[in-house]
Design an enzyme around this catalytic site. Structure first.
Site, mmCIF file in Angstrom:
data_model
loop_
_atom_site.group_PDB
_atom_site.id
_atom_site.type_symbol
_atom_site.label_atom_id
_atom_site.label_comp_id
_atom_site.label_asym_id
_atom_site.label_seq_id
_atom_site.Cartn_x
_atom_site.Cartn_y
_atom_site.Cartn_z
ATOM 1 N N CYS A 122 -50.672 -15.021 -9.727
ATOM 2 C CA CYS A 122 -49.610 -14.696 -10.968
ATOM 3 C C CYS A 122 -49.137 -16.574 -10.546
ATOM 4 C CB CYS A 122 -48.971 -14.001 -10.055
ATOM 5 S SG CYS A 122 -47.785 -12.772 -10.392
ATOM 6 N N ILE A 335 -39.072 -20.831 -1.953
ATOM 7 C CA ILE A 335 -40.226 -20.603 -2.073
ATOM 8 C C ILE A 335 -41.771 -20.823 -2.461
ATOM 9 C CG2 ILE A 335 -42.180 -18.549 -0.643
ATOM 10 C CD1 ILE A 335 -39.601 -18.783 1.008
#
EC number: 2.5.1.7
Length: 425
Positions: A122, A335
């Site tokens: 991704c 994150i």
């Protein structure tokens, strides 16, 4: 190219079986290379990433067979690593899946050499492999990065135990080092280790195959290396992200759902936010029941963080919930720096979202409107399906190959709960 079509307006109701965890089965399949005999892994989800990992193992020479199960544990995969002769993992297989880097540690530890193409997956931000490289170097590996490949070798036969402190918490970095240390000579200490349930599941699998590991699930893991792991059997834990996704979908649609053979203790942060949103939740030892019938969810504020904090992999789903919740919800992503790509697509459905740096401010609306949208990554695609479940009219989601990387038969499972959803080619 396949698309998914969702017609909104139906509450989800019923029971659902959660598949094995994608983020656990991939490192566990990699770990089978450490054994000196066949290893059977059960509760394996049928996902594109799992098929890619199987193809990678076969490319290396391992024997791999898949067996369809008829009981609750589902299908199993048996890997025979005794035929491995190849130590190079080619780019044409690696490019679609970041987890392919997990083969680096086992290959290096068992065969003294590894050549792994820099991984894909991704496009949700920078996830460098430098922590993997530095961790393996602490065990005596010699590593260079040349022409898009990580080239690693051990000049003195076996890796040697060592101590490594991660600069930042890295799940796959911890897993790679854990697997390598399992068959290194001597004792290894991993500091600032990732504490995710999937790391613990990998450690428990390694222990089942003969590894000596203490501290998995804490920031400090101690590994006493053995010469080689043995064959055996292991069942992958249920997928906490799939569990959370179905819980959020049910809460958004005002439905009721029951799940068996799940791990509620791995979902404390998610269950807490769902309760805050107004859901009635009953938790058993291995079951979860959620009831949101007749109620609209309330907006929630959340900040993503490493486990046991709120998982970044559930951020997009809760953003979808906030889109139709009562009030204003603030979501902070700590994150990954590029994990709001689903926002533009949610806006197409009528959501009200304002982005300020790494923060999304979501003003809930009473209803969304169906429209054509495009998935940008795995969890973003799930959020678009969830939004489609509550939108008026049809939502058509393109580029769903992202979805097939991490959700097993999601349209079939949602359809069984009452959703109007179909795959279109």
């Amino acid at each position: 190219m396949s698309k998914i079509v969702v017609a909104g307006g139906t509450p989800l109701c019923g029971d659902v079986r959660i598949s094995g965890a994608k983020n656990a089965v991939l490192p566990i399949l990699s770990a089978t290379l450490l054994a000196d005999a066949p290893v059977e892994i059960s509760n394996v989800p049928y996902l594109h990433d799992v098929i890619t990992m199987i193809n990678l193992l076969r490319e290396l020479g391992a024997g791999v067979t898949m067996n369809e199960g008829i009981e609750a544990k589902g299908r199993s995969i048996t890997v025979d690593p005794r035929w491995v002769r190849q130590h190079m993992v080619p780019y044409d297989l690696v490019k679609t899946m970041r987890a392919s880097v997990l083969l680096l540690g086992p290959l290096l530890a068992c065969y003294g050499a590894a050549e792994v193409a820099l991984p894909g997956g991704c496009a949700i931000g920078s996830r460098p492999v430098d922590q993997h490289i530095r961790g393996l170097q602490s065990l005596g590996a010699e590593i260079t990065v040349e022409n898009g490949y990580i080239k690693a070798s051990v000049s003195q036969g076996r890796l040697k135990g060592g101590r490594f402190v991660f600069d930042v918490v890295s799940v796959t970095g911890t897993e790679n080092l854990l697997m390598a240390a399992a068959v290194a000579q001597g004792t290894s200490v991993i500091e600032n280790a990732a504490m995710e349930p999937e790391v613990v599941d990998l450690a428990e699998c390694l222990i089942a195959l003969g590894a000596r590991i203490e501290g998995a699930g804490t920031p400090r893991i101690v590994v006493e290396g053995v010469e080689r792991l043995k064959g055996g059997q292991y069942a992958v834990l249920p997928d906490r992200i799939e569990t959370g996704t179905f819980l959020v979908a049910t809460a958004m649609t005002g439905g009721r759902i029951s799940m068996q053979q799940v791990r509620p203790q791995t979902l404390d942060a998610v269950l807490g936010k769902l309760t805050e949103a107004g859901a009635c939740i009953e938790i058993g030892e291995d079951s979860i029941r959620l009831d949101m019938q007749g109620r609209r969810p309330c907006s929630v504020n959340l900040t993503t963080a490493p486990y046991p904090g709120f998982p970044t992999d559930m951020q997009a789903q809760f953003m979808a919930l906030n889109c139709v919740a009562e009030g204003v919800g603030v979501i902070k992503e700590t994150i990954f720096e590029n994990r709001f790509m689903h926002v533009d697509e949610l806006l197409r459905l009528g959501a009200k979202i304002q982005i300020e740096g790494h923060t999304a401010i979501v003003q809930g609306v009473e209803r969304l409107s169906g429209a054509p949208v495009m998935a940008t990554d795995l969890r973003a695609s799930a959020s678009l399906i969830l939004a489609g479940l509550v939108a008026e009219g049809e939502t058509i989601i393109d580029r769903i190959y992202h979805l097939d990387r991490g959700y097993e038969n999601i349209e079939g499972k949602l359809g069984a709960l009452g959703a109007s959803i179909r795959r279109m080619t």
